[in-house]
Scaffold this active site. Structure first.
Site, PDB file in Angstrom:
ATOM      1  N   LYS A   5       1.588   9.679  -5.153  1.00 40.20           N
ATOM      2  CA  LYS A   5       0.186   9.276  -5.019  1.00 40.20           C
ATOM      3  C   LYS A   5      -0.778  10.423  -5.327  1.00 40.20           C
ATOM      4  CE  LYS A   5      -3.037   7.277  -1.625  1.00 40.20           C
ATOM      5  NZ  LYS A   5      -3.167   6.776  -0.229  1.00 40.20           N
ATOM      6  N   HIS A  30       1.122   2.424   4.112  1.00 34.92           N
ATOM      7  CA  HIS A  30       0.106   3.467   4.239  1.00 34.92           C
ATOM      8  C   HIS A  30       0.231   4.134   5.607  1.00 34.92           C
ATOM      9  CE1 HIS A  30      -3.928   5.272   4.506  1.00 34.92           C
ATOM     10  NE2 HIS A  30      -4.037   5.097   3.209  1.00 34.92           N
ATOM     11  N   ASP A  89       0.848  -1.195   0.000  1.00 33.16           N
ATOM     12  CA  ASP A  89       0.000   0.000   0.000  1.00 33.16           C
ATOM     13  C   ASP A  89       0.883   1.245   0.000  1.00 33.16           C
ATOM     14  OD1 ASP A  89      -1.944   1.968   0.468  1.00 33.16           O
ATOM     15  OD2 ASP A  89      -3.133   0.635   1.722  1.00 33.16           O
ATOM     16  N   ASP A  90       0.775   2.062  -1.042  1.00 29.74           N
ATOM     17  CA  ASP A  90       1.536   3.319  -1.148  1.00 29.74           C
ATOM     18  C   ASP A  90       3.045   3.083  -1.246  1.00 29.74           C
ATOM     19  OD1 ASP A  90      -0.943   4.453  -0.855  1.00 29.74           O
ATOM     20  OD2 ASP A  90      -0.564   5.344   1.114  1.00 29.74           O
ATOM     21  N   HIS A 106     -11.386  -1.852   1.035  1.00 30.65           N
ATOM     22  CA  HIS A 106     -11.646  -0.474   0.610  1.00 30.65           C
ATOM     23  C   HIS A 106     -12.488  -0.385  -0.672  1.00 30.65           C
ATOM     24  CE1 HIS A 106      -9.998   3.897   0.034  1.00 30.65           C
ATOM     25  NE2 HIS A 106     -11.150   3.878   0.691  1.00 30.65           N
ATOM     26  N   ASP A 150      -0.429  -0.718  -4.852  1.00 28.00           N
ATOM     27  CA  ASP A 150      -1.681  -0.137  -5.362  1.00 28.00           C
ATOM     28  C   ASP A 150      -1.472   1.215  -6.022  1.00 28.00           C
ATOM     29  OD1 ASP A 150      -1.143   1.225  -2.986  1.00 28.00           O
ATOM     30  OD2 ASP A 150      -3.223   1.251  -2.316  1.00 28.00           O
ATOM     31  N   ASN A 151      -0.416   1.938  -5.659  1.00 26.09           N
ATOM     32  CA  ASN A 151      -0.096   3.244  -6.255  1.00 26.09           C
ATOM     33  C   ASN A 151       1.265   3.671  -5.745  1.00 26.09           C
ATOM     34  OD1 ASN A 151      -2.642   3.949  -4.079  1.00 26.09           O
ATOM     35  ND2 ASN A 151      -0.648   4.807  -3.602  1.00 26.09           N
ATOM     36  N   LYS A 209      -6.492  -5.045   3.530  1.00 24.31           N
ATOM     37  CA  LYS A 209      -7.332  -3.892   3.176  1.00 24.31           C
ATOM     38  C   LYS A 209      -8.180  -4.181   1.941  1.00 24.31           C
ATOM     39  CE  LYS A 209      -6.663   0.863   1.551  1.00 24.31           C
ATOM     40  NZ  LYS A 209      -5.701   1.966   1.457  1.00 24.31           N
ATOM     41  N   ARG A 254      -7.416  -1.003  -6.766  1.00 25.96           N
ATOM     42  CA  ARG A 254      -7.851  -2.290  -6.226  1.00 25.96           C
ATOM     43  C   ARG A 254      -9.042  -2.845  -7.006  1.00 25.96           C
ATOM     44  NH1 ARG A 254      -5.626  -2.709  -0.789  1.00 25.96           N
ATOM     45  NH2 ARG A 254      -4.217  -0.935  -0.620  1.00 25.96           N
ATOM     46  N   CYS A 283      -5.703   4.362  -4.117  1.00 24.09           N
ATOM     47  CA  CYS A 283      -5.918   2.968  -3.740  1.00 24.09           C
ATOM     48  C   CYS A 283      -7.192   2.303  -4.250  1.00 24.09           C
ATOM     49  CB  CYS A 283      -5.813   2.816  -2.234  1.00 24.09           C
ATOM     50  SG  CYS A 283      -6.656   4.091  -1.296  1.00 24.09           S
TER      51      CYS A 283
END
Length: 595
Positions: A396, A234, A43-44, A145, A339-340, A143, A85, A81
């Site tokens: 991001k 994240h 994540d991130d 989301h 994710d990014n 996660k 996803r 995100c």
């Protein structure tokens, strides 16, 4: 013939030709099964945040996966995100799957449209739905989301077992939200609200849950699909002390030195051209202008970040070790990505307004000694976020390469790759689900085929072809007013927001991944062609214009207030109305007095 069918045919012919014993045949039967698939999503995570991509962070397990598979250097995802996803798990463009933006930042002018809800459309198949239908056990730990009401949780979207976070993020040490817009962290176990154990660290717990799910069905020998969307890295950026300590002295030279060091390492690894350059981000502060105390604190923020990546890698290693111990490693394909790009929340001043407000509402602290530990709020800010995305521009939320280009590794013995390969083939997040379906030997339903825009990367992985997309194939993208169109080696891009110019630019992202040389004036025909193709993409996918003056951070605050205080606008309207009425009454009385 599908990958799985070819694999089965090879096993069968080898068995018939060799006259194997019963025990050997039993081993062949195990190999004949469809491969397990483990999808690991950071994540991130910035483009250069892991060792295979030029990082100083210790990631031996991710490196081992890269060494036994294909490492993609030109893979792109959405710049935030939830849209990434949704595309990752469906192969369907974000404007067709219901998640064109994260729900926290969708403006009300767009929210009234059904395809701008920020939650995954229930009519669209997920990769878990498809794999479940062909005999796979399907698990998620991490996660989600993509919707947190009962009908939108993973338990209703094809996952047999789930322990999922419905929100945008959460604390890594305890059961509490990291933003003051909700009362709970929104964890769900198999579709029901759940609480975390007292002893908890996110990366450790998510791997523990994955192992628990895998072991619960180990006896039936069916293949499994395990999706592990980590919280690392994240915000809040947090890590165990033993991982933080490894990086205590690593970042004392500052963010610009780190950005340059990673660029040099990527060139040495052959992952970017030797003659490529990078821009200096306008949001990157002057390290030399920091006091010694500030430098010490800033370096600690990044040390926690590195420790969080290191800890994630350590727990990935625990999963790999477990799969080896139960005899499943050799029949498992691993996909690792993010994710990014890197997250730049917060100012370069470590004690900015954002941090003070969060600490005030949620009781966090940010002192040096306990930074990253339980009860601590930590972010790395835009300067170190630029270093995490090195050598790329932006991070991001933005459509620059730093927001969209992230690591992708596909590895595993079932792929039958004799040696490591680095691929600069352009690939996009919608390609992941078609790749997984291809590996499993499954097929999309006729309904899904019409919507899926991604392509399988398996032919590239196996070495059958060099590029998934041809020079005339185009892939469009839009998120929050940021837009792009990829075609061959080129990228047409418009970066919107308070740190960008909101103008179209054209780059050759193969020769110039740092987006330093705008080719709009020198290649006017290509620019016109790609702009026309983007406009067609926007029309075909019903991309809505952003409201004038849209800013994702400001909109996130407004939406958060509305979520927390849904009647706030009504109260404000009443107060404003009363004040106007009072003012008018005062004016009328004053006029009567002076007549």
């Amino acid at each position: 013939m599908t990958f799985a069918a070819k694999h089965a045919a090879l096993i069968l012919s080898a068995f018939l030709a060799s006259g194997l014993s019963y025990s050997q045949a039993e081993h062949v039967d195990q190999q004949d099964r469809q491969p397990n698939i483990v999808l690991i999503l950071a994540d991130d995570l910035g483009f250069s945040d892991t060792a295979p991509y030029g990082s100083e962070v210790n990631t031996p397990n991710i490196s081992a996966l890269a060494d036994m598979g294909v490492q993609f250097t030109n893979y792109h995802t959405a710049a935030t995100c939830a849209p990434s996803r949704a595309m990752l798990l469906t192969g369907v463009d974000s404007h067709r799957n219901g998640v064109p933006n994260i729900p926290e930042t969708i403006p009300p002018e767009q929210k009234r449209f059904p395809h701008y809800q920020g939650t995954l459309d229930p009519k669209i198949d997920t990769v878990a739905n498809i794999l479940n239908s062909v005999g796979y056990h399907t698990y998620i730990a991490g996660k989600w989301h993509l919707g947190n009401t009962p009908e939108k949780l993973p338990s209703q979207r094809g996952f047999d077992r789930s322990f999922a976070l419905g929100a945008t993020g959460s604390d890594n040490w305890e059961d509490r939200p990291y933003l003051p817009i909700s009362d709970r962290a929104e964890w769900f176990a198999d579709g029901k609200a759940a609480k975390l154990p007292e002893k908890f660290y996110s990366s450790e717990f998510l791997v523990d849950k994955t192992i628990e799910f895998i072991d619960s069905n180990a006896q039936d020998k069916k293949p499994f699909f395990a999706y592990i969307p980590f919280q690392a890295v994240h915000i809040p950026v947090q890590a165990p002390q033993e991982f933080i300590d490894k990086y205590d002295e690593v970042y004392r030279d500052g963010w610009q030195a780190l950005r340059e060091a990673r660029q040099a390492k990527l060139k040495a690894l052959g992952l970017i051209p030797n003659d490529s350059n990078m821009v200096r981000m306008s949001t990157m502060g002057d390290w030399d202008a920091q006091t010694e105390e500030q430098k010490r604190y800033q370096a600690k923020r990044m040390a926690v970040y590195a420790g969080m990546i290191d800890a994630m890698d350590f727990h990935i290693g625990r999963l790999i070790t477990h799969l080896k111990s139960i005899g499943e490693f050799d029949n498992t394909v691993f996909i690792f990505t993010s994710d990014n790009g890197s997250e730049a929340t917060g100012e370069n001043n470590a004690r900015d307004l954002y941090g003070r407000l969060v600490m005030k509402f949620l009781g966090y602290r940010n002192d040096y000694e306990t930074l990253g530990l339980k009860g601590s709020m930590n972010v790395i800010g835009p300067s170190f976020a630029s270093a995490a995305a090195s050598p790329l521009a932006y991070y991001k939320f933005y459509a620059g390469e730093g927001g969209m280009r992230v690591p992708l590794i596909i590895a595993g013995k079932p792929l039958q790759r004799p040696e490591k390969k680095v691929s600069n083939s352009f690939s996009f997040v919608t390609d992941i689900t078609p790749t997984i379906i291809d590996i499993a030997g499954a097929e999309f339903s006729s309904k899904s085929k019409e919507l899926v825009s991604g392509r399988s990367l398996l032919p590239v992985v196996k070495g059958d072809i060099e590029h998934t997309y041809g020079p005339n194939d185009s892939i469009g993208y839009e998120l929050g007013g940021n837009a792009a169109l990829f075609r061959g080696d080129y990228k047409l891009v418009k970066v919107s927001g308070k740190i960008a110019d909101d103008q179209w630019h054209l780059y050759n992202i193969v020769n110039d991944p740092g987006e330093t040389v705008d080719l709009r004036a020198t290649l006017p025909e290509r620019y016109a062609l790609m702009l026309n193709e983007y406009q067609q993409y926007a029309k075909d996918n019903n991309v809505l214009d952003m409201p004038t003056g849209y800013d994702h951070e400001r909109q996130g605050i407004i939406n958060g207030i509305n979520t927390r205080l849904p009647n706030l606008r009504l109260y404000v309207s009443i107060i404003v109305g009363v004040l106007i009425l009072f003012a008018l009454t005062t004016i009328v009385r004053a006029r009567r007095r002076y007549k």
